[in-house]
Scaffold this motif. Structure first.
Motif, PDB file in Angstrom:
ATOM      1  N   HIS A 171       0.808  -1.222   0.000  1.00 39.96           N
ATOM      2  CA  HIS A 171       0.000   0.000   0.000  1.00 39.96           C
ATOM      3  C   HIS A 171       0.841   1.273   0.000  1.00 39.96           C
ATOM      4  O   HIS A 171       0.294   2.372   0.033  1.00 39.96           O
ATOM      5  CB  HIS A 171      -0.931   0.002   1.213  1.00 39.96           C
ATOM      6  CG  HIS A 171      -1.865  -1.169   1.252  1.00 39.96           C
ATOM      7  ND1 HIS A 171      -2.977  -1.259   0.438  1.00 39.96           N
ATOM      8  CD2 HIS A 171      -1.837  -2.305   1.978  1.00 39.96           C
ATOM      9  CE1 HIS A 171      -3.612  -2.404   0.671  1.00 39.96           C
ATOM     10  NE2 HIS A 171      -2.934  -3.063   1.596  1.00 39.96           N
ATOM     11  N   ARG A 174       1.726   3.607  -5.212  1.00 40.58           N
ATOM     12  CA  ARG A 174       0.609   3.512  -6.161  1.00 40.58           C
ATOM     13  C   ARG A 174       1.195   3.279  -7.550  1.00 40.58           C
ATOM     14  O   ARG A 174       1.944   4.120  -8.071  1.00 40.58           O
ATOM     15  CB  ARG A 174      -0.221   4.797  -6.128  1.00 40.58           C
ATOM     16  CG  ARG A 174      -1.376   4.820  -7.141  1.00 40.58           C
ATOM     17  CD  ARG A 174      -2.163   6.113  -7.026  1.00 40.58           C
ATOM     18  NE  ARG A 174      -3.060   6.320  -8.137  1.00 40.58           N
ATOM     19  CZ  ARG A 174      -4.301   5.837  -8.202  1.00 40.58           C
ATOM     20  NH1 ARG A 174      -4.775   5.113  -7.207  1.00 40.58           N
ATOM     21  NH2 ARG A 174      -5.059   6.085  -9.249  1.00 40.58           N
ATOM     22  N   LYS A 175       0.886   2.126  -8.132  1.00 44.02           N
ATOM     23  CA  LYS A 175       1.408   1.743  -9.453  1.00 44.02           C
ATOM     24  C   LYS A 175       0.224   1.547 -10.390  1.00 44.02           C
ATOM     25  O   LYS A 175      -0.558   0.616 -10.218  1.00 44.02           O
ATOM     26  CB  LYS A 175       2.225   0.455  -9.347  1.00 44.02           C
ATOM     27  CG  LYS A 175       3.473   0.569  -8.474  1.00 44.02           C
ATOM     28  CD  LYS A 175       4.063  -0.797  -8.140  1.00 44.02           C
ATOM     29  CE  LYS A 175       3.248  -1.492  -7.070  1.00 44.02           C
ATOM     30  NZ  LYS A 175       3.879  -2.745  -6.603  1.00 44.02           N
ATOM     31  N   VAL A 176       0.095   2.437 -11.368  1.00 45.56           N
ATOM     32  CA  VAL A 176      -1.054   2.419 -12.262  1.00 45.56           C
ATOM     33  C   VAL A 176      -0.578   2.222 -13.704  1.00 45.56           C
ATOM     34  O   VAL A 176       0.342   2.906 -14.158  1.00 45.56           O
ATOM     35  CB  VAL A 176      -1.874   3.720 -12.159  1.00 45.56           C
ATOM     36  CG1 VAL A 176      -3.050   3.692 -13.124  1.00 45.56           C
ATOM     37  CG2 VAL A 176      -2.365   3.923 -10.724  1.00 45.56           C
ATOM     38  N   ARG A 236      -4.462  -1.109 -11.583  1.00 44.91           N
ATOM     39  CA  ARG A 236      -3.647  -0.719 -10.433  1.00 44.91           C
ATOM     40  C   ARG A 236      -3.091  -1.967  -9.760  1.00 44.91           C
ATOM     41  O   ARG A 236      -3.838  -2.888  -9.410  1.00 44.91           O
ATOM     42  CB  ARG A 236      -4.453   0.098  -9.434  1.00 44.91           C
ATOM     43  CG  ARG A 236      -3.609   0.528  -8.239  1.00 44.91           C
ATOM     44  CD  ARG A 236      -4.347   1.404  -7.267  1.00 44.91           C
ATOM     45  NE  ARG A 236      -3.503   1.732  -6.138  1.00 44.91           N
ATOM     46  CZ  ARG A 236      -3.889   2.408  -5.055  1.00 44.91           C
ATOM     47  NH1 ARG A 236      -5.146   2.850  -4.981  1.00 44.91           N
ATOM     48  NH2 ARG A 236      -3.055   2.655  -4.070  1.00 44.91           N
ATOM     49  N   TYR A 238      -1.436  -3.905  -6.691  1.00 49.05           N
ATOM     50  CA  TYR A 238      -1.235  -3.885  -5.244  1.00 49.05           C
ATOM     51  C   TYR A 238      -0.117  -4.836  -4.843  1.00 49.05           C
ATOM     52  O   TYR A 238       0.327  -4.827  -3.689  1.00 49.05           O
ATOM     53  CB  TYR A 238      -2.523  -4.252  -4.522  1.00 49.05           C
ATOM     54  CG  TYR A 238      -3.556  -3.156  -4.593  1.00 49.05           C
ATOM     55  CD1 TYR A 238      -3.596  -2.142  -3.632  1.00 49.05           C
ATOM     56  CD2 TYR A 238      -4.480  -3.106  -5.631  1.00 49.05           C
ATOM     57  CE1 TYR A 238      -4.532  -1.123  -3.702  1.00 49.05           C
ATOM     58  CE2 TYR A 238      -5.426  -2.089  -5.708  1.00 49.05           C
ATOM     59  CZ  TYR A 238      -5.450  -1.100  -4.743  1.00 49.05           C
ATOM     60  OH  TYR A 238      -6.363  -0.093  -4.824  1.00 49.05           O
ATOM     61  N   GLU A 285       1.697   5.691 -14.008  1.00 48.11           N
ATOM     62  CA  GLU A 285       1.771   6.530 -12.806  1.00 48.11           C
ATOM     63  C   GLU A 285       2.490   5.806 -11.679  1.00 48.11           C
ATOM     64  O   GLU A 285       2.302   4.606 -11.461  1.00 48.11           O
ATOM     65  CB  GLU A 285       0.364   6.920 -12.343  1.00 48.11           C
ATOM     66  CG  GLU A 285       0.348   7.786 -11.090  1.00 48.11           C
ATOM     67  CD  GLU A 285      -1.068   8.096 -10.598  1.00 48.11           C
ATOM     68  OE1 GLU A 285      -1.213   8.429  -9.409  1.00 48.11           O
ATOM     69  OE2 GLU A 285      -2.021   7.995 -11.418  1.00 48.11           O
ATOM     70  N   SER A 287       3.310   6.760  -7.473  1.00 44.94           N
ATOM     71  CA  SER A 287       3.137   7.697  -6.364  1.00 44.94           C
ATOM     72  C   SER A 287       3.657   7.046  -5.087  1.00 44.94           C
ATOM     73  O   SER A 287       3.357   5.874  -4.823  1.00 44.94           O
ATOM     74  CB  SER A 287       1.664   8.076  -6.171  1.00 44.94           C
ATOM     75  OG  SER A 287       1.150   8.735  -7.306  1.00 44.94           O
ATOM     76  N   THR A 298       4.581  12.186  -6.936  1.00 42.13           N
ATOM     77  CA  THR A 298       3.767  11.556  -7.983  1.00 42.13           C
ATOM     78  C   THR A 298       4.324  11.944  -9.339  1.00 42.13           C
ATOM     79  O   THR A 298       4.659  13.104  -9.564  1.00 42.13           O
ATOM     80  CB  THR A 298       2.293  12.002  -7.899  1.00 42.13           C
ATOM     81  OG1 THR A 298       1.735  11.577  -6.657  1.00 42.13           O
ATOM     82  CG2 THR A 298       1.475  11.385  -9.038  1.00 42.13           C
ATOM     83  N   LYS A 300       3.595  11.036 -13.631  1.00 37.44           N
ATOM     84  CA  LYS A 300       2.743  10.380 -14.622  1.00 37.44           C
ATOM     85  C   LYS A 300       3.409  10.445 -15.990  1.00 37.44           C
ATOM     86  O   LYS A 300       4.127  11.402 -16.296  1.00 37.44           O
ATOM     87  CB  LYS A 300       1.367  11.045 -14.674  1.00 37.44           C
ATOM     88  CG  LYS A 300       0.594  10.957 -13.358  1.00 37.44           C
ATOM     89  CD  LYS A 300      -0.780  11.602 -13.478  1.00 37.44           C
ATOM     90  CE  LYS A 300      -1.542  11.513 -12.155  1.00 37.44           C
ATOM     91  NZ  LYS A 300      -2.898  12.101 -12.258  1.00 37.44           N
TER      92      LYS A 300
END
Length: 316
Positions: A171, A174-176, A236, A238, A285, A287, A298, A300
Motif C-alpha cells: 500500500h 501507487r502503481k497504475v 492498479r 497492489y 503513474e 506515487s 507523484t 505520470k
C-alpha cells in the motif's frame, strides 16, 4: 580512489553509500559483464583484498575500507560503444524526472531494463555507459521488455534500500498502468485476487499461471473506454508479481492486445492487421512518499505515441 587502467589493479575506497554490502555483491556491481564464477574465483585466490588482507565473499564492507580489484576483461568494456551509440538519444530524452536520490525513465517499449537472456545490454547498462562517473545506478524495480512507461533507478544505496522497502509494502506505492484488452469488457471495475506461480517450460520459456499454491497477487481493473472490439482499462497493482497484469487480464477472458505469450492468436492477428505493433501495456503513474524529503511524490507518463495513435483509429 585510484583510477583504473587496463592492466593494473584498482584501489577503491568505500564510501558511506557502499558501506554495509557484502564484498561479492559490491564486485558484481563494479564488474559488470564478468561471470559470477570468475568473481568468486578471484575472491578465493586472494586477488581481491580489503585493506591489504585476503577476504571472503560474505565479508561486509565498512566506510573507509580500501578494496583491491584485480584487472579483468569484461564484456561490458567491449560493448560500451554499442549502448552509447544506440541508446544515448533514447535514454537522455526518456528521463522524466531526476534528483539527488533517483531518476525516473519513461522507458520505450522494446528496450530491456537490463542485459541477460540473449540481450547484451539494457536501460541500466546504457545509463552506466552514459554516466561513467556515476558512483551508483541500480534498478529499483523492473518492467517487461515490451512494456513502456515509468521505471525508477536509484542513484544512492540509501535511496535504493528505502525505495525497496516501499515497494515491499503493498500500500506504500501507487502503481497504475493503462492497457487495451481484447474484446468488450462489460464490467466497469473488478479486483482480481488470484495467486500467481512461475513455471518453466521444457523449451526454457518462463510462463506464469494462476495457481492455488502461487504467491498472492491483487490487481484492480477499471474501465476507461469501450471500443467496438476492445476495452481500454486502468490497472492498479497492489502486488508486483511477474507478468501480473497480463496473467490477470487473461484470467478474466480479456487478454491484453498483442500479448504474444498470454493472448489469443486470432485476436492478436486482428490487432496487428489494424495497425497495433506492440503489447498495449504502459506504466502510467507512480506515487509514493519521497524517502528523503518525506513529501508525497507523484509522476505520470502519457501513453506512448504509437499507442495513442492506435487508439485514435478505433471506433466506439
Amino acid at each position: 580512489m585510484n583510477e583504473p587502467s587496463d592492466n593494473k589493479p584498482r584501489l577503491i575506497e568505500i564510501d558511506a553509500e557502499s558501506a554495509g554490502q557484502r564484498v561479492d555483491n559490491f564486485l558484481f556491481t563494479r564488474l559488470k559483464g564478468v561471470p559470477k564464477s570468475h568473481v568468486y574465483r578471484i575472491l578465493r585466490t586472494g586477488e581481491v583484498r580489503i585493506n591489504g588482507g585476503r577476504c571472503q565473499a560474505p565479508r561486509k564492507l565498512e566506510e573507509g575500507d580500501v578494496v583491491r580489484v584485480p584487472p579483468v576483461r569484461t564484456a561490458q568494456r567491449e560493448e560500451t560503444s554499442a549502448p552509447v551509440g544506440l541508446l544515448r538519444g533514447r535514454l537522455e530524452s526518456a528521463i522524466a524526472y531526476e534528483d539527488d536520490d533517483f531518476l525516473v525513465i519513461d522507458k520505450p517499449a522494446g528496450m530491456a531494463v537490463h542485459g541477460g537472456s540473449g540481450v547484451s545490454y539494457g536501460v541500466i547498462e546504457g545509463l552506466r555507459a552514459l554516466r561513467p562517473r556515476a558512483k551508483f545506478l541500480e534498478l529499483v524495480h523492473r518492467l517487461d521488455r515490451d512494456t513502456s512507461g515509468l521505471l525508477l533507478v536509484a542513484k544512492k544505496r540509501s535511496a535504493l534500500n528505502a525505495l525497496h522497502a516501499l515497494f515491499r509494502d503493498d500500500h506504500a506505492v501507487r502503481k497504475v498502468y493503462v492497457a487495451l484488452l481484447a474484446g468488450v469488457w462489460a464490467r466497469k471495475q473488478l479486483s482480481v485476487d488470484a495467486p500467481l506461480k512461475k513455471n518453466v517450460l521444457q523449451s526454457g520459456e518462463r510462463i506464469v499461471k494462476v495457481a492455488r499454491d502461487g504467491k498472492p497477487a491483487l490487481t484492480e481493473f477499471r474501465r476507461l473506454r469501450k471500443y467496438a472490439t476492445a476495452t481500454l482499462v486502468e490497472a492498479r497493482l497492489y502486488t508486483g508479481r511477474t507478468h501480473q497484469i497480463r496473467v490477470h487480464a487473461q484470467s478474466m477472458g480479456h487478454p491484453i492486445a498483442c500479448d504474444e505469450r498470454y493472448g489469443e492468436d486470432a485476436a492478436n492477428q486482428a490487432f496487428r492487421r489494424s495497425g497495433l505493433r506492440r503489447l498495449f501495456l504502459h506504466a502510467a503513474e507512480l506515487s509514493f512518499i519521497h524517502p528523503r524529503t518525506g513529501q508525497p511524490f507523484t509522476i505520470k507518463a502519457p501513453l506512448a505515441a504509437e499507442l495513442q495513435n492506435y487508439l485514435d483509429t478505433l471506433t466506439a
